[in-house]
Design a protein around this motif. Structure first.
Motif, PDB file in Angstrom:
ATOM      1  N   GLN A  47      40.941 -14.120  45.789  1.00  0.00           N
ATOM      2  CA  GLN A  47      40.407 -14.767  46.990  1.00  0.00           C
ATOM      3  C   GLN A  47      38.901 -14.990  46.852  1.00  0.00           C
ATOM      4  O   GLN A  47      38.382 -16.063  47.174  1.00  0.00           O
ATOM      5  CB  GLN A  47      40.702 -13.934  48.227  1.00  0.00           C
ATOM      6  CG  GLN A  47      40.261 -14.616  49.515  1.00  0.00           C
ATOM      7  CD  GLN A  47      40.448 -13.743  50.737  1.00  0.00           C
ATOM      8  OE1 GLN A  47      40.046 -12.587  50.752  1.00  0.00           O
ATOM      9  NE2 GLN A  47      41.060 -14.302  51.776  1.00  0.00           N
ATOM     10  N   SER A  53      42.364 -19.092  51.102  1.00  0.00           N
ATOM     11  CA  SER A  53      42.709 -18.548  52.418  1.00  0.00           C
ATOM     12  C   SER A  53      43.896 -17.610  52.267  1.00  0.00           C
ATOM     13  O   SER A  53      44.463 -17.456  51.184  1.00  0.00           O
ATOM     14  CB  SER A  53      43.083 -19.686  53.372  1.00  0.00           C
ATOM     15  OG  SER A  53      44.273 -20.330  52.925  1.00  0.00           O
ATOM     16  N   TYR A  54      44.328 -16.970  53.386  1.00  0.00           N
ATOM     17  CA  TYR A  54      45.511 -16.111  53.333  1.00  0.00           C
ATOM     18  C   TYR A  54      46.745 -16.919  52.930  1.00  0.00           C
ATOM     19  O   TYR A  54      47.547 -16.492  52.096  1.00  0.00           O
ATOM     20  CB  TYR A  54      45.758 -15.441  54.690  1.00  0.00           C
ATOM     21  CG  TYR A  54      44.764 -14.361  55.027  1.00  0.00           C
ATOM     22  CD1 TYR A  54      44.621 -13.239  54.217  1.00  0.00           C
ATOM     23  CD2 TYR A  54      43.972 -14.440  56.167  1.00  0.00           C
ATOM     24  CE1 TYR A  54      43.706 -12.238  54.520  1.00  0.00           C
ATOM     25  CE2 TYR A  54      43.060 -13.451  56.489  1.00  0.00           C
ATOM     26  CZ  TYR A  54      42.926 -12.346  55.661  1.00  0.00           C
ATOM     27  OH  TYR A  54      42.036 -11.361  55.966  1.00  0.00           O
ATOM     28  N   ALA A  55      46.909 -18.086  53.534  1.00  0.00           N
ATOM     29  CA  ALA A  55      48.052 -18.928  53.180  1.00  0.00           C
ATOM     30  C   ALA A  55      47.956 -19.387  51.726  1.00  0.00           C
ATOM     31  O   ALA A  55      48.975 -19.473  51.022  1.00  0.00           O
ATOM     32  CB  ALA A  55      48.128 -20.133  54.112  1.00  0.00           C
ATOM     33  N   GLY A 358      50.853 -15.816  56.380  1.00  0.00           N
ATOM     34  CA  GLY A 358      49.452 -16.133  56.099  1.00  0.00           C
ATOM     35  C   GLY A 358      48.933 -17.251  56.990  1.00  0.00           C
ATOM     36  O   GLY A 358      47.785 -17.204  57.459  1.00  0.00           O
ATOM     37  N   ALA A 359      49.780 -18.272  57.243  1.00  0.00           N
ATOM     38  CA  ALA A 359      49.374 -19.362  58.142  1.00  0.00           C
ATOM     39  C   ALA A 359      49.159 -18.839  59.554  1.00  0.00           C
ATOM     40  O   ALA A 359      48.228 -19.264  60.259  1.00  0.00           O
ATOM     41  CB  ALA A 359      50.446 -20.454  58.136  1.00  0.00           C
ATOM     42  N   ALA A 361      48.195 -15.812  60.300  1.00  0.00           N
ATOM     43  CA  ALA A 361      46.920 -15.083  60.280  1.00  0.00           C
ATOM     44  C   ALA A 361      45.725 -16.028  60.234  1.00  0.00           C
ATOM     45  O   ALA A 361      44.696 -15.777  60.875  1.00  0.00           O
ATOM     46  CB  ALA A 361      46.891 -14.136  59.079  1.00  0.00           C
ATOM     47  N   ASP A 362      45.844 -17.129  59.493  1.00  0.00           N
ATOM     48  CA  ASP A 362      44.739 -18.088  59.403  1.00  0.00           C
ATOM     49  C   ASP A 362      44.450 -18.739  60.754  1.00  0.00           C
ATOM     50  O   ASP A 362      43.302 -19.087  61.056  1.00  0.00           O
ATOM     51  CB  ASP A 362      45.071 -19.174  58.369  1.00  0.00           C
ATOM     52  CG  ASP A 362      45.009 -18.654  56.935  1.00  0.00           C
ATOM     53  OD1 ASP A 362      44.278 -17.668  56.702  1.00  0.00           O
ATOM     54  OD2 ASP A 362      45.700 -19.225  56.066  1.00  0.00           O
ATOM     55  N   HIS A 363      45.504 -18.931  61.581  1.00  0.00           N
ATOM     56  CA  HIS A 363      45.323 -19.590  62.868  1.00  0.00           C
ATOM     57  C   HIS A 363      45.148 -18.601  64.020  1.00  0.00           C
ATOM     58  O   HIS A 363      44.982 -19.015  65.167  1.00  0.00           O
ATOM     59  CB  HIS A 363      46.515 -20.507  63.153  1.00  0.00           C
ATOM     60  CG  HIS A 363      46.548 -21.720  62.283  1.00  0.00           C
ATOM     61  ND1 HIS A 363      47.113 -21.732  61.022  1.00  0.00           N
ATOM     62  CD2 HIS A 363      46.055 -22.985  62.469  1.00  0.00           C
ATOM     63  CE1 HIS A 363      46.987 -22.928  60.483  1.00  0.00           C
ATOM     64  NE2 HIS A 363      46.356 -23.712  61.328  1.00  0.00           N
ATOM     65  N   ASP A 365      44.713 -14.132  63.656  1.00  0.00           N
ATOM     66  CA  ASP A 365      43.993 -13.140  62.871  1.00  0.00           C
ATOM     67  C   ASP A 365      44.997 -12.308  62.084  1.00  0.00           C
ATOM     68  O   ASP A 365      46.206 -12.454  62.235  1.00  0.00           O
ATOM     69  CB  ASP A 365      43.099 -12.246  63.748  1.00  0.00           C
ATOM     70  CG  ASP A 365      43.878 -11.495  64.828  1.00  0.00           C
ATOM     71  OD1 ASP A 365      44.948 -10.931  64.518  1.00  0.00           O
ATOM     72  OD2 ASP A 365      43.422 -11.476  65.976  1.00  0.00           O
ATOM     73  N   ARG A 366      44.471 -11.426  61.259  1.00  0.00           N
ATOM     74  CA  ARG A 366      45.311 -10.620  60.372  1.00  0.00           C
ATOM     75  C   ARG A 366      46.264  -9.711  61.155  1.00  0.00           C
ATOM     76  O   ARG A 366      47.411  -9.503  60.772  1.00  0.00           O
ATOM     77  CB  ARG A 366      44.415  -9.778  59.461  1.00  0.00           C
ATOM     78  CG  ARG A 366      45.155  -8.869  58.505  1.00  0.00           C
ATOM     79  CD  ARG A 366      44.174  -8.087  57.645  1.00  0.00           C
ATOM     80  NE  ARG A 366      43.212  -7.370  58.466  1.00  0.00           N
ATOM     81  CZ  ARG A 366      41.909  -7.648  58.540  1.00  0.00           C
ATOM     82  NH1 ARG A 366      41.414  -8.648  57.851  1.00  0.00           N
ATOM     83  NH2 ARG A 366      41.110  -6.957  59.311  1.00  0.00           N
TER      84      ARG A 366
END
Length: 408
Positions: A47, A53-55, A358-359, A361-363, A365-366
């Protein structure tokens, strides 16, 4: 030499072949599962280096897991004319070559190509080694399959921990190159250990050959969701520990504790399976998985790390119960294909689901991503309740078939 001595010698030879096949399957599983899960330790490094990104991280990892899962059935067909020994050796060499490509200075392109190549090699291992164990032990295969899965968890516990300890000292490419050499050594070990001869047990063929296949699709769905839960949580775990103040070594220790708990979970879930049955074992472990995930999310660093072995027991242990159920619900004579289909669905969704988490979390949070993974575990409970009638019918079929054999 008397006929009794000859019979005893034959039994000893068969037992030796069976043991060598079993040990070879376990060794292959240890390496390939270690190869799979050491990638989690490298995710934060990738990363930072490639700005993902996470995704994006989940998509990169899916190059490995998606290839490994999606090629289970085609790989089984391509290696159908090879002995189990040659198929496992070739698969291990291909995976090691993939890690070697990742270690070469080809930057992001080399990383992606290497992940696909390594996933291609690992796609052969699960159906080939599982069938090797199942055919070798017949109706008594549930226990050996549990040990086979335990061997995989040993790889999951040791490889990530070693990689995490080496990361502060060496560049990640050098470490990945070292793992490629380990794969080469294991391939040579398999070549020496596995016999050319494929030994098939004559015990309990009705059970091993499967039945009408009803309920297998539901079992596959449960297994896929269970793996999606695990892979989703593992995507976020390194970042979760970092956010609580953990360093790289903490991440490695945390993953090692989680996977060590998973190895212990094989034995614990086997005990649960014997005393509670498949349905209640899955209910207990999935409910506990959901609760422990939320607990590690809310706890401080020290307590979160301390909870990881407990989470590992239920997070990984469920899979042993599910894998051991595949021969029971497979169509008659198609146990090998059933294992390939099961691993295809399980690993493919395990590779794709983290992209969705991951998507999320990206939109958001974790934390929301972790909660989504926990809710996936909870969603398995009503599905496994629906599996109960099929398991009862399979049990009745075994009993009837064994009575017919006993009376013959």
């Amino acid at each position: 030499m008397t006929s009794l001595d000859w019979a005893q010698k034959k039994r000893n030879a068969e037992q030796s072949l069976r043991r060598r096949n079993f040990l070879g399957a376990c060794l292959a599983h240890l390496l390939h599962d270690g190869y799979t899960d050491l990638l989690y330790v490298l995710l934060p490094v990738w990363q930072a280096e490639f700005g993902l990104s996470y995704a994006g991280l989940a998509a990169v990892r899916a190059l490995y897991s998606g290839t490994m899962g999606g090629l289970q059935v085609p790989a089984g067909r391509l290696t159908a004319n090879l002995s189990a020994r040659n198929a496992l050796v070739l698969a291990t060499l291909i995976s090691a070559a993939g890690y070697l490509v990742m270690a070469l200075p080809f930057r992001f392109t080399g990383l992606c190509i290497g992940l696909v190549l390594a996933g291609l090699g690992s796609s052969v291992q699960h159906p080939c080694a599982s069938l090797l164990v199942t055919k070798g032990y017949g109706k008594d295969s549930r226990g050996p399959l549990g040990v086979y899965n335990f061997a995989g968890d040993l790889g999951k516990a040791t490889f990530p921990a070693i990689v995490a300890l080496l990361l502060p000292i060496f560049a990640w490419q050098s470490i990945v190159g070292l793992t490629a050499l380990v794969g080469l050594a294991v391939a040579l070990g398999l070549l020496a250990l596995l016999p050319q001869q494929f030994l098939e047990s004559n015990k309990g063929k009705p059970r091993v050959d499967g039945h009408d296949g009803r309920g297998f699709g539901l079992l596959l769905t449960i297994g896929a969701l269970d793996t999606a839960t695990r892979m989703g949580y593992l995507l976020f775990l390194p970042f979760l520990l970092h956010s609580k103040g953990g360093v790289e070594a903490t991440v490695g220790v945390g993953l090692a504790l989680l996977f060590a708990g998973g190895a212990l979970g094989k034995a614990c879930c086997g005990w649960l399976g014997q005393h509670l049955g498949v349905v209640w074992s899955v209910i207990v472990t999935e409910a506990a998985t959901c609760l422990f995930m939320v607990a590690t999310l809310m706890a401080p660093l020290g307590l979160a790390v301390a909870l990881l072995p407990c989470l590992g027991i239920v997070l990984n242990g469920t899979s042993s119960v599910l894998y051991g159920t595949v021969p029971e619900l497979a169509k008659k004579g198609e146990v090998g294909r059933a294992f390939a289909l099961f691993y295809t669905g399980v690993i493919s969704l395990g590779g794709l689901a983290p992209i969705a988490y991951g998507a999320i979390a990206d939109h958001s949070d974790r934390n929301v991503g972790v909660i989504a993974a926990a809710l996936t575990a909870a969603a398995i409970i009503p599905l496994v309740l629906a599996l109960r009638p099929f398991l009862r019918k399979a049990t009745a079929d075994w009993s009837e078939a064994e009575r017919q054999i006993s009376g013959a």
